[in-house]
Enzyme design. Structure first.
Site, mmCIF file in Angstrom:
data_model
loop_
_atom_site.group_PDB
_atom_site.id
_atom_site.type_symbol
_atom_site.label_atom_id
_atom_site.label_comp_id
_atom_site.label_asym_id
_atom_site.label_seq_id
_atom_site.Cartn_x
_atom_site.Cartn_y
_atom_site.Cartn_z
ATOM 1 N N HIS A 1 0.817 -1.212 0.000
ATOM 2 C CA HIS A 1 0.000 0.000 0.000
ATOM 3 C C HIS A 1 0.857 1.270 0.000
ATOM 4 O O HIS A 1 0.342 2.372 -0.215
ATOM 5 C CB HIS A 1 -0.928 -0.008 1.231
ATOM 6 C CG HIS A 1 -2.230 0.679 1.003
ATOM 7 N ND1 HIS A 1 -2.467 1.518 -0.062
ATOM 8 C CD2 HIS A 1 -3.391 0.666 1.718
ATOM 9 C CE1 HIS A 1 -3.699 1.977 -0.002
ATOM 10 N NE2 HIS A 1 -4.283 1.478 1.071
ATOM 11 N N ASP B 1 -2.121 2.361 -4.428
ATOM 12 C CA ASP B 1 -3.335 2.809 -3.736
ATOM 13 C C ASP B 1 -4.438 1.769 -3.893
ATOM 14 O O ASP B 1 -4.403 0.916 -4.787
ATOM 15 C CB ASP B 1 -3.810 4.147 -4.306
ATOM 16 C CG ASP B 1 -2.835 5.278 -4.003
ATOM 17 O OD1 ASP B 1 -2.156 5.194 -2.957
ATOM 18 O OD2 ASP B 1 -2.742 6.224 -4.809
#
Length: 526
Positions: free
Chosen positions: A497, A501
């Site tokens: 992450h 995204d």
């Protein structure tokens, strides 16, 4: 002068190999870097080049024998160092300097007999690239034990591999300088041993408790004529570890190595063979007790390699902001297309049309739209890869390996299938090279072949994404307002992450789903 030919570093976590083929025989002339023999391990095939030019003098490890890292394979007589039969004849009447004459081989000089043999050091061997220290795991011999040349003295464990340390010569092990559990550096001194007659007398008692026979500490022809049935045969360290991990006792395994030595393959065979059912012994009921439970437990110290694996897996979780997103795909389109063209495909290309080419193509297509899933973090930089080296997980009898299909985004369905089949065969035969398992930018793992319905694959740093495939299972689905049975598969994308995204991860998985549910989109690059 003789040059030793030794087993090279075999690769990460590989500690032993089998001598497959000798390309030269004793007496043959060899050039520097010319291939002498080929070794086979569980993972790769390793060629051993000649360290210098000369004549192959003696082959120590014959074809079919199992050898450890740095074990002696052969000796080479250097060019220019001729044997006695090649020395020029001495002119008649020429004076001979008897002091200049060297003692004959295996006949110790008076000086050596007087001093009791040579004392030589047992050193830590080269541990491998970027490895500077190791832990002494096990000593197979104790001080005062007689040893043969190249017999295993101890085993070292590093972050990457286990390394066996052979005796540099025949004799008697003297003082052990580094006991078990101590950390040593590459090139450090492990022990001292005495060679030749200075080794003293090693005693061998007949199995029936009769007379004791004394023989020199060095092992020569005299010892070969005196059988010693009580002499223990050391099992391969990798086999000992596996027996401990699997809870297998030594008497459950039949050794196939030299002198009945148990090898890693023997333990694997014993584990996989069906066990004969025996009636459970009747036990008197007893009250629950922590002490009683402790009697049935076995405590085994984690190897240094296992500790490192555990630490690095946890480091990966602590370093990457790992997250998994899920979706499901209706495999009807792929299965119908495959059924329609599989015979023509195999007839034209000589390879079967499988599911992996569809998934590889679908992932390459999605990675173009979401390039951060194919990127990696390097310090404060993001490195975008404008190519796809696809890692494909392959199950083998000895574990899971991940060979890499290079430039998969440039390949056709047939090229992908051929490459995957070729790498899969190499993996099962244990002939993958280390280069064929490195450099992947994205990975596909298919747990469905083992029956997994849902899982969260773990990232393989520095990669930022991995796709998990699962079992195809018919489930009731609503299609055009009707409930119908459809072959469905859950998909899981684990991603970092920090660089990917949530929108990018979901978009990637949706594009894979769309491409698989309508495979024609792949042909039109939609």
């Amino acid at each position: 002068m003789s040059i030793e030919v030794r087993v090279p570093t075999l690769g990460e976590s590989v500690t032993e190999a089998t001598v497959a083929t000798w390309f030269k025989k004793p007496g043959d002339s060899v050039a520097a870097d010319e291939m002498l023999c080929e070794l086979e391990t569980d993972k790769v095939t390793v060629e051993v080049p000649a360290p210098s030019s000369g004549k192959l003098d003696e082959i120590v490890a014959a074809e079919g024998e199992t050898v450890g890292v740095d074990a002696l394979l052969a000796t080479i007589a250097e060019a220019g160092n001729a044997g006695p039969e090649e020395m020029a004849p001495r002119p008649e009447g020429a004076k001979v300097d008897e002091q200049a004459e060297e003692p004959k081989h295996n006949e110790p000089s008076d000086a050596k007999q007087a001093t009791g043999g040579d004392t030589i050091d047992v050193m830590v061997p080269t541990l491998g690239e970027s490895v500077t220290e190791a832990t002494v795991a096990t000593w197979f011999k104790k001080e005062g034990d007689a040893v043969e040349a190249d017999e295993m003295l101890c085993e070292l464990e590093t972050d990457k591999v286990s390394v066996e340390v052979p005796a540099p010569a025949a004799g008697v092990l003297g003082k052990i300088l580094k006991p078990e559990g101590e950390t040593v550096e590459a090139g450090g001194k492990l022990a001292e041993m005495t060679t030749g007659a200075g080794g003293g007398a090693a005693k061998s008692t007949a199995s029936d408790g009769g007379d004791t026979v004394e023989r020199p500490g060095g092992y020569g022809k005299a010892e070969a004529e005196i059988p010693n049935p009580d002499r223990d045969t050391e099992d391969a360290p990798s086999a000992k570890k596996l027996m401990a991990e699997k809870g297998v006792s030594r008497d459950q395994v039949t050794g196939s190595g030299r002198d009945g030595r148990v090898m890693k393959e023997d333990v694997l065979k014993a584990v996989t063979q069906p066990k004969a059912e025996a009636p459970a012994p009747k036990q008197a009921p007893r009250a629950p007790s922590p002490a009683a439970d402790a009697d049935r437990e076995e405590r085994v110290k984690m190897t240094r390699l296992r500790q490192t694996i555990a630490r690095r897996l946890k480091d990966a979780q602590n370093t990457a902001a790992m997250l998994t997103t899920y979706n499901e795909v209706d495999m009807t389109g792929v299965m119908e297309l495959r059924k329609e063209y599989k015979d023509l495909f195999e007839k034209k290309h000589g390879v079967k049309l499988g599911f992996m080419s569809f998934f590889t193509k679908a992932c390459c297509h999605a990675l173009k739209e979401v390039p951060e899933v194919n990127a990696e973090i390097d310090g404060t930089d993001v490195v975008y890869k404008h190519f796809v080296h696809m890692g494909i997980a392959v199950g083998t009898p000895t574990g899971l390996v991940v060979p890499v299909v290079r430039d998969a985004d440039q390949m056709s369905f047939a090229e992908i299938e051929k490459t995957i089949n070729g790498l899969g065969k190499k993996a099962r035969d244990g002939k993958l090279s280390m280069a064929e398992m490195q450099g992947g930018t994205f990975t596909i793992s298919n747990g469905g072949v083992y029956g997994s319905l849902m899982s969260s694959p773990i990232l393989n740093p520095p990669q930022s994404g991995i796709l998990g495939m699962h079992k195809i299972q018919e489930r009731p689905m609503v299609v055009n307002g009707q409930i119908v049975a459809r072959p469905m598969m859950y998909l899981a994308l684990s991603y970092d992450h920090r660089i990917v995204d949530g929108k990018g991860a979901v978009t990637f998985l949706v594009r894979v789903k769309e491409a698989l549910e309508d495979p024609r989109r792949l042909l039109m690059d939609l």
